[in-house]
Design a protein around this motif. Structure first.
Motif, PDB file in Angstrom:
ATOM      1  N   ASP A  62       0.832  -1.210   0.000  1.00  0.00           N
ATOM      2  CA  ASP A  62       0.000   0.000   0.000  1.00  0.00           C
ATOM      3  C   ASP A  62       0.864   1.256   0.000  1.00  0.00           C
ATOM      4  OD1 ASP A  62      -2.316  -1.527   0.093  1.00  0.00           O
ATOM      5  OD2 ASP A  62      -2.283  -1.633   2.291  1.00  0.00           O
ATOM      6  N   TRP A  63       1.937   1.223   0.803  1.00  0.00           N
ATOM      7  CA  TRP A  63       2.850   2.379   0.813  1.00  0.00           C
ATOM      8  C   TRP A  63       3.531   2.564  -0.539  1.00  0.00           C
ATOM      9  CZ3 TRP A  63       2.282   6.106   3.919  1.00  0.00           C
ATOM     10  CH2 TRP A  63       1.923   5.915   5.256  1.00  0.00           C
ATOM     11  N   SER A  64       3.817   1.461  -1.212  1.00  0.00           N
ATOM     12  CA  SER A  64       4.426   1.549  -2.546  1.00  0.00           C
ATOM     13  C   SER A  64       3.492   2.232  -3.533  1.00  0.00           C
ATOM     14  CB  SER A  64       4.794   0.148  -3.053  1.00  0.00           C
ATOM     15  OG  SER A  64       5.728  -0.469  -2.193  1.00  0.00           O
ATOM     16  N   TRP A  65       2.210   1.896  -3.453  1.00  0.00           N
ATOM     17  CA  TRP A  65       1.244   2.536  -4.347  1.00  0.00           C
ATOM     18  C   TRP A  65       1.061   4.010  -3.994  1.00  0.00           C
ATOM     19  CZ3 TRP A  65      -0.220   1.224  -8.911  1.00  0.00           C
ATOM     20  CH2 TRP A  65      -0.195  -0.107  -9.287  1.00  0.00           C
ATOM     21  N   PHE A  66       1.131   4.337  -2.705  1.00  0.00           N
ATOM     22  CA  PHE A  66       1.059   5.741  -2.327  1.00  0.00           C
ATOM     23  C   PHE A  66       2.256   6.517  -2.890  1.00  0.00           C
ATOM     24  CE2 PHE A  66       2.470   9.127   0.545  1.00  0.00           C
ATOM     25  CZ  PHE A  66       1.374   9.967   0.475  1.00  0.00           C
ATOM     26  N   PHE A  67       3.441   5.929  -2.818  1.00  0.00           N
ATOM     27  CA  PHE A  67       4.632   6.580  -3.380  1.00  0.00           C
ATOM     28  C   PHE A  67       4.485   6.742  -4.896  1.00  0.00           C
ATOM     29  CE2 PHE A  67       8.950   6.249  -5.193  1.00  0.00           C
ATOM     30  CZ  PHE A  67       9.507   7.387  -4.615  1.00  0.00           C
ATOM     31  N   PHE A  68       3.928   5.708  -5.548  1.00  0.00           N
ATOM     32  CA  PHE A  68       3.696   5.794  -6.993  1.00  0.00           C
ATOM     33  C   PHE A  68       2.705   6.912  -7.312  1.00  0.00           C
ATOM     34  CE2 PHE A  68       1.339   4.352 -10.827  1.00  0.00           C
ATOM     35  CZ  PHE A  68       2.402   4.399 -11.730  1.00  0.00           C
ATOM     36  N   LEU A  69       1.644   7.011  -6.504  1.00  0.00           N
ATOM     37  CA  LEU A  69       0.661   8.086  -6.674  1.00  0.00           C
ATOM     38  C   LEU A  69       1.326   9.456  -6.543  1.00  0.00           C
ATOM     39  CD1 LEU A  69      -2.153   9.411  -6.738  1.00  0.00           C
ATOM     40  CD2 LEU A  69      -2.383   8.837  -4.306  1.00  0.00           C
ATOM     41  N   PHE A  70       2.183   9.597  -5.554  1.00  0.00           N
ATOM     42  CA  PHE A  70       2.882  10.870  -5.347  1.00  0.00           C
ATOM     43  C   PHE A  70       3.770  11.205  -6.548  1.00  0.00           C
ATOM     44  CE2 PHE A  70       6.402  13.390  -3.487  1.00  0.00           C
ATOM     45  CZ  PHE A  70       5.660  14.463  -3.002  1.00  0.00           C
ATOM     46  N   CYS A  71       4.466  10.200  -7.075  1.00  0.00           N
ATOM     47  CA  CYS A  71       5.328  10.426  -8.248  1.00  0.00           C
ATOM     48  C   CYS A  71       4.510  10.792  -9.488  1.00  0.00           C
ATOM     49  CB  CYS A  71       6.166   9.173  -8.515  1.00  0.00           C
ATOM     50  SG  CYS A  71       7.417   8.846  -7.269  1.00  0.00           S
ATOM     51  N   VAL A  72       3.369  10.126  -9.672  1.00  0.00           N
ATOM     52  CA  VAL A  72       2.508  10.444 -10.820  1.00  0.00           C
ATOM     53  C   VAL A  72       1.995  11.873 -10.710  1.00  0.00           C
ATOM     54  CG1 VAL A  72       0.292   9.924 -11.929  1.00  0.00           C
ATOM     55  CG2 VAL A  72       1.839   8.071 -11.288  1.00  0.00           C
ATOM     56  N   PHE A  73       1.627  12.291  -9.507  1.00  0.00           N
ATOM     57  CA  PHE A  73       1.178  13.669  -9.309  1.00  0.00           C
ATOM     58  C   PHE A  73       2.279  14.662  -9.685  1.00  0.00           C
ATOM     59  CE2 PHE A  73       1.083  17.368  -6.433  1.00  0.00           C
ATOM     60  CZ  PHE A  73      -0.085  17.962  -6.889  1.00  0.00           C
ATOM     61  N   LEU A  74       3.495  14.420  -9.221  1.00  0.00           N
ATOM     62  CA  LEU A  74       4.613  15.310  -9.572  1.00  0.00           C
ATOM     63  C   LEU A  74       4.859  15.288 -11.076  1.00  0.00           C
ATOM     64  CD1 LEU A  74       7.201  14.605  -6.734  1.00  0.00           C
ATOM     65  CD2 LEU A  74       5.581  16.489  -6.911  1.00  0.00           C
ATOM     66  N   PHE A  75       4.757  14.112 -11.673  1.00  0.00           N
ATOM     67  CA  PHE A  75       4.965  13.942 -13.119  1.00  0.00           C
ATOM     68  C   PHE A  75       3.959  14.792 -13.908  1.00  0.00           C
ATOM     69  CE2 PHE A  75       5.595  10.552 -16.623  1.00  0.00           C
ATOM     70  CZ  PHE A  75       6.726  11.199 -17.068  1.00  0.00           C
ATOM     71  N   THR A  76       2.688  14.718 -13.514  1.00  0.00           N
ATOM     72  CA  THR A  76       1.657  15.489 -14.213  1.00  0.00           C
ATOM     73  C   THR A  76       1.811  16.993 -13.948  1.00  0.00           C
ATOM     74  OG1 THR A  76       0.141  15.066 -12.357  1.00  0.00           O
ATOM     75  CG2 THR A  76      -0.029  13.623 -14.272  1.00  0.00           C
ATOM     76  N   MET A  77       2.286  17.358 -12.769  1.00  0.00           N
ATOM     77  CA  MET A  77       2.527  18.775 -12.473  1.00  0.00           C
ATOM     78  C   MET A  77       3.610  19.341 -13.378  1.00  0.00           C
ATOM     79  SD  MET A  77       0.648  20.287 -10.158  1.00  0.00           S
ATOM     80  CE  MET A  77       1.672  21.578  -9.476  1.00  0.00           C
ATOM     81  N   VAL A  78       4.670  18.570 -13.573  1.00  0.00           N
ATOM     82  CA  VAL A  78       5.741  19.014 -14.475  1.00  0.00           C
ATOM     83  C   VAL A  78       5.207  19.146 -15.901  1.00  0.00           C
ATOM     84  CG1 VAL A  78       7.969  18.386 -15.483  1.00  0.00           C
ATOM     85  CG2 VAL A  78       7.566  18.035 -13.051  1.00  0.00           C
ATOM     86  N   TRP A  79       4.360  18.189 -16.314  1.00  0.00           N
ATOM     87  CA  TRP A  79       3.803  18.266 -17.664  1.00  0.00           C
ATOM     88  C   TRP A  79       2.876  19.483 -17.801  1.00  0.00           C
ATOM     89  CZ3 TRP A  79       4.524  17.382 -22.415  1.00  0.00           C
ATOM     90  CH2 TRP A  79       3.484  17.515 -23.334  1.00  0.00           C
ATOM     91  N   LEU A  80       2.106  19.782 -16.760  1.00  0.00           N
ATOM     92  CA  LEU A  80       1.255  20.967 -16.801  1.00  0.00           C
ATOM     93  C   LEU A  80       2.099  22.221 -17.010  1.00  0.00           C
ATOM     94  CD1 LEU A  80      -1.483  22.422 -16.419  1.00  0.00           C
ATOM     95  CD2 LEU A  80      -0.996  22.444 -13.958  1.00  0.00           C
ATOM     96  N   TYR A  81       3.208  22.294 -16.311  1.00  0.00           N
ATOM     97  CA  TYR A  81       4.108  23.446 -16.461  1.00  0.00           C
ATOM     98  C   TYR A  81       4.628  23.534 -17.899  1.00  0.00           C
ATOM     99  CZ  TYR A  81       8.137  26.484 -15.754  1.00  0.00           C
ATOM    100  OH  TYR A  81       9.047  27.498 -15.857  1.00  0.00           O
ATOM    101  N   ILE A  82       5.069  22.394 -18.445  1.00  0.00           N
ATOM    102  CA  ILE A  82       5.575  22.374 -19.822  1.00  0.00           C
ATOM    103  C   ILE A  82       4.468  22.765 -20.800  1.00  0.00           C
ATOM    104  CG2 ILE A  82       6.520  20.911 -21.637  1.00  0.00           C
ATOM    105  CD1 ILE A  82       8.533  21.511 -19.492  1.00  0.00           C
ATOM    106  N   ALA A  83       3.254  22.256 -20.563  1.00  0.00           N
ATOM    107  CA  ALA A  83       2.131  22.560 -21.462  1.00  0.00           C
ATOM    108  C   ALA A  83       1.838  24.056 -21.496  1.00  0.00           C
ATOM    109  CB  ALA A  83       0.890  21.783 -21.023  1.00  0.00           C
ATOM    110  N   ILE A  84       1.905  24.700 -20.332  1.00  0.00           N
ATOM    111  CA  ILE A  84       1.664  26.148 -20.285  1.00  0.00           C
ATOM    112  C   ILE A  84       2.764  26.898 -21.017  1.00  0.00           C
ATOM    113  CG2 ILE A  84       1.533  28.133 -18.722  1.00  0.00           C
ATOM    114  CD1 ILE A  84       0.193  26.292 -16.688  1.00  0.00           C
ATOM    115  N   ILE A  85       3.999  26.423 -20.900  1.00  0.00           N
ATOM    116  CA  ILE A  85       5.133  27.091 -21.551  1.00  0.00           C
ATOM    117  C   ILE A  85       5.024  26.992 -23.068  1.00  0.00           C
ATOM    118  CG2 ILE A  85       7.630  27.045 -21.854  1.00  0.00           C
ATOM    119  CD1 ILE A  85       6.543  28.187 -19.152  1.00  0.00           C
ATOM    120  N   ILE A  86       4.675  25.822 -23.591  1.00  0.00           N
ATOM    121  CA  ILE A  86       4.674  25.641 -25.044  1.00  0.00           C
ATOM    122  C   ILE A  86       3.480  26.305 -25.716  1.00  0.00           C
ATOM    123  CG2 ILE A  86       5.961  23.494 -24.848  1.00  0.00           C
ATOM    124  CD1 ILE A  86       3.443  21.943 -25.388  1.00  0.00           C
TER     125      ILE A  86
END
Length: 541
Positions: free
Chosen positions: A40-64
């Motif tokens: 369960d903790w592994s999936w929580f860590f994966f969830l946290f990483c996916v959130f950061l991943f999508t946040m970075v993509w949102l930033y890139i999307a706004i820039i482009i």
């Protein structure tokens, strides 16, 4: 396990239902067997990483978004389908980041309430899909649009100080569930690891401003003059590109240079057109359906004059600003024709605006005759030659000899062994750093960068000291009286210190409060165990 203070059982039940996709009552006896496992903790860590991943993509999307019109044009040339794909990008990104953010908030709330993190298998599948979609988007960006990575680096000069504050704030809020985990777990190794990892991350963030640089961190009196505006194909957000209407709208925006593209018809008449084919910006498919796929240079001037060069602008709406055009502007747009270079030079001379152009296509077998025809029109127009800015590299020496008064604009940086000094360069904004811009400015070399549409990018280039920018959004940049932000270094230093101190105090408060709650919970559990022991003894007696 007793409920922590402030966590009601109905709320805990709802959180479990949303996160685990099944109705689990929050009564203590019903959930005593549920515990957060390592999986369960592994999936929580994966969830946290996916959130950061999508946040970075949102930033890139706004820039482009600054360059997204080029992507729309590219898709049209490939698929003959016009759509504002930036809306698709932003909607898809918003859906992905909202989903991962909601799940993350649910998980953090569950942890604060002392509930098990039992992520449902459906959420797991959707999280994997989210990660794969974002990874595919990053991969596609790197393969097909690699220069946008340089745009992202430039954007950090505009957003770096504010990203730092936002990340410090997010990591500070994360201290609450982290402290809850640390005080609940009995695994000493896990406690030490979490504390060391979090402490290292916060120390790195507190010292991050040492590596943050921005040309807009300067005193007010050091700000260079506002860059001049060059209208990219005129004012394409207000009128059909490369038309006389677009030129007039650019003049209304205080644009100093009209940037365009010139081609030469089959009978030797230079005219304005960017694409090699006429399908995107004219009604050639209606007027000449059997010849619609031919290159623009295959048509004679009489044929070109039969085409409408403005109706597409209202039908396809290449920019959102088209919707706000007045009725008069709409009627005027529908009457636009392909203008000849002679007509544009007359309008530029009348408006006292310079004209800068490329001569296309450079690989044409008759390119030298294109150059000759273009030079002949320039000389016959009577326009002051200093108002003509020559971009094509082909036959440049011939142009210098025939019309020495024309300003030569180079699409490259200066060389080590330059035979004659460059006075004007015209480059993509990704190709020059702030340091290079400042150096060119000191050496009295005029630098024009293209295509600059977003105020944040214009602000960074303004602070860097660029001479001019080519833009689609002249009506937006015209209204800017100063960069979006300008901070003296002393003010930024003060903000940095205050943010770090406030963050440290809030983290300390979070850990102290969670420690107090943990002690209260343990006392309650101890009293409960004593009471249960007494009850058992009485029942046995």
């Amino acid at each position: 396990m007793a409920d922590p203070p402030g966590c009601c059982r109905p709320c805990a039940t709802c959180l479990l239902c949303l996160y685990s996709c099944q109705w689990i009552t929050a009564k203590k006896e019903k959930r005593r067997g549920l515990r957060t496992t390592k999986c369960d903790w592994s999936w929580f860590f994966f969830l946290f990483c996916v959130f950061l991943f999508t946040m970075v993509w949102l930033y890139i999307a706004i820039i482009i978004l600054n360059d997204f019109h080029n992507f729309n044009e590219f898709i049209f040339k490939q698929q003959k389908l016009w759509l504002d794909w930036s809306l698709v990008l932003l909607i898809a990104t918003a859906v992905l980041i909202t989903y991962s953010a909601v799940l993350l908030v649910l998980a953090l709330c569950l942890q604060l309430c002392g509930q098990p993190l039992k992520l449902h298998w459906l959420h797991k599948i959707l999280l994997i899909i989210t990660a794969l979609v974002v990874a595919a988007a990053f991969t596609g960006l790197g393969i097909k649009w690699a220069e946008e990575w340089r745009s992202a680096r430039i954007s950090l000069q505009a957003t770096g100080p504010f990203l730092h504050i936002g990340i410090v704030g997010g990591m500070t809020l994360l201290s609450w569930p982290l402290a809850s985990v640390i005080y609940r777990t009995h695994n000493t190794g896990l406690k030490v690891f979490l504390l060391l990892a979090y402490s290292a991350a916060m120390i790195a963030l507190y010292l991050a401003p040492l590596g943050i640089t921005s040309p807009c961190i300067m005193e007010e009196n050091q700000l260079p003059p506002k860059p001049a505006l060059v209208g990219h194909r005129g004012a394409p957000m207000l009128a059909p590109e490369n038309t006389l209407m677009s030129l007039r709208k650019a003049v209304d925006c205080d644009v100093q240079v009209f940037e365009t593209d010139v081609m030469v018809s089959a009978d030797g008449v230079p005219f304005l057109m960017h694409d090699e084919k006429l399908t995107r910006t004219t009604n050639v498919q209606t007027v000449f359906p059997e010849r619609a796929t031919l290159n623009s240079t295959a048509f004679n001037w009489t044929d070109l004059q039969q085409l409408n060069a403005g109706s597409w602008f209202l039908e396809r709406r290449p920019f959102p600003s088209v919707q706000s055009l007045s009725h008069g502007d709409r009627m005027q747009a529908t009457r636009q024709k392909i203008p000849s270079l002679e007509q544009v030079l007359d309008a530029a001379k009348e408006s006292n605006i310079s004209i800068m152009f490329d001569l296309r296509p450079e690989n044409h077998s008759d390119y030298q005759s294109f150059v000759n025809a273009t030079l002949e029109v320039i000389l016959q127009s009577g326009i002051p030659l200093q108002q003509v800015l020559w971009l094509p590299d082909g036959f440049r020496e011939q142009v210098k000899q025939q019309v020495p008064g024309v300003q030569q604009i180079y699409g490259r940086k200066r060389l080590q062994d330059e035979k004659e000094p460059l006075l004007h360069v015209n480059l993509p904004y990704q190709d020059m750093s702030s340091e290079e811009i400042k150096q060119y400015r000191q050496d009295n070399i005029s630098v024009n960068l293209y295509v600059v549409n977003q105020p944040w990018l214009f602000s960074v280039l303004w602070c860097s000291g660029v001479s001019s920018v080519t833009t689609n959004a002249c009506q937006v940049l015209k209204e800017m009286k100063r960069p979006i932000w300008l901070l003296p270094s002393s003010t930024y230093l003060m903000i940095w210190i205050v943010v770090d101190c406030v963050s440290f105090l809030m983290i300390l408060w979070a850990f102290l409060l969670m420690k107090k709650c943990s002690q209260r919970r343990r006392t309650a559990e101890s009293e409960t165990d004593v009471l249960l022991t007494k009850i058992n003894s009485l029942m046995q007696d």
